[in-house]
Motif scaffolding. Sequence first.
Motif, short mmCIF file in Angstrom:
data_model
loop_
_atom_site.label_atom_id
_atom_site.label_comp_id
_atom_site.label_asym_id
_atom_site.label_seq_id
_atom_site.Cartn_x
_atom_site.Cartn_y
_atom_site.Cartn_z
N GLU A 115 45.40 37.32 39.29
CA GLU A 115 44.94 38.51 38.91
C GLU A 115 44.05 38.67 37.75
OE1 GLU A 115 44.38 42.44 39.91
OE2 GLU A 115 45.51 40.98 41.12
N GLY A 120 41.16 43.77 40.85
CA GLY A 120 41.49 43.49 42.22
C GLY A 120 40.30 43.33 43.18
N LYS A 124 40.73 41.64 47.03
CA LYS A 124 40.52 42.39 48.14
C LYS A 124 39.22 41.90 49.02
CE LYS A 124 39.52 47.34 49.24
NZ LYS A 124 38.61 47.32 50.09
#
Length: 203
Positions: A115, A120, A124
């Motif tokens: 992360e 994100g 994604k």
Amino acid sequence: MAGRGRPRGFDADAALDRAMEVFWRRGYDGASLSDLTDAMGINRTSMYAAFGNKEELFRRAVARYTQAEMAYAREALTQPTAYSVIETFLRANADALTLADRPPGCLSVQGGLAEGGDNGRIAKFLAERRLAGEQALSARLTRAVEAGDLPAGTDPVALARYVMVVSEGNAVHAAAGADRASLHATVDIALRAVPAPEAGDTA
């Protein structure tokens, strides 16, 4: 100007291939700009001029990876039966994850495991790419159900997801050092879950 800062004889495709390998080995977050430019043999100005920022470079690297390194996934969809589609895909996947001249594992899985500070977006983006492959497989298995090649009542969406879970799990294990034989042993077990057509369902 687009060409400013590029070294003479700059080969954008070759540079992109080298960037792809860096991302493949280190993931998006783990690949620094210095790692990328050193591997590509260009400076940052050249990289920005040719590929945009790091995120755009990564997106282009993933597109190249999908086109070149995952051609086997598209070829598997052309197999005549659902079982052969799934077996061909999982076997070729296990081989691709363990090629001696490639980093172990899968760029589309490893690239976004950490992360980072991109809110994100990378995770994604990669999830959407994997979902597109899963949906293509689901569509092929849907046709197999309609043709009687899979038993009536088979959920092609769930079966496609199962296949992708196996392939992605193998990718994680390959990156951690699992050898090809181990991955194929997992495929052997996974294939037992593929439902066979019922007698009389196919011509």
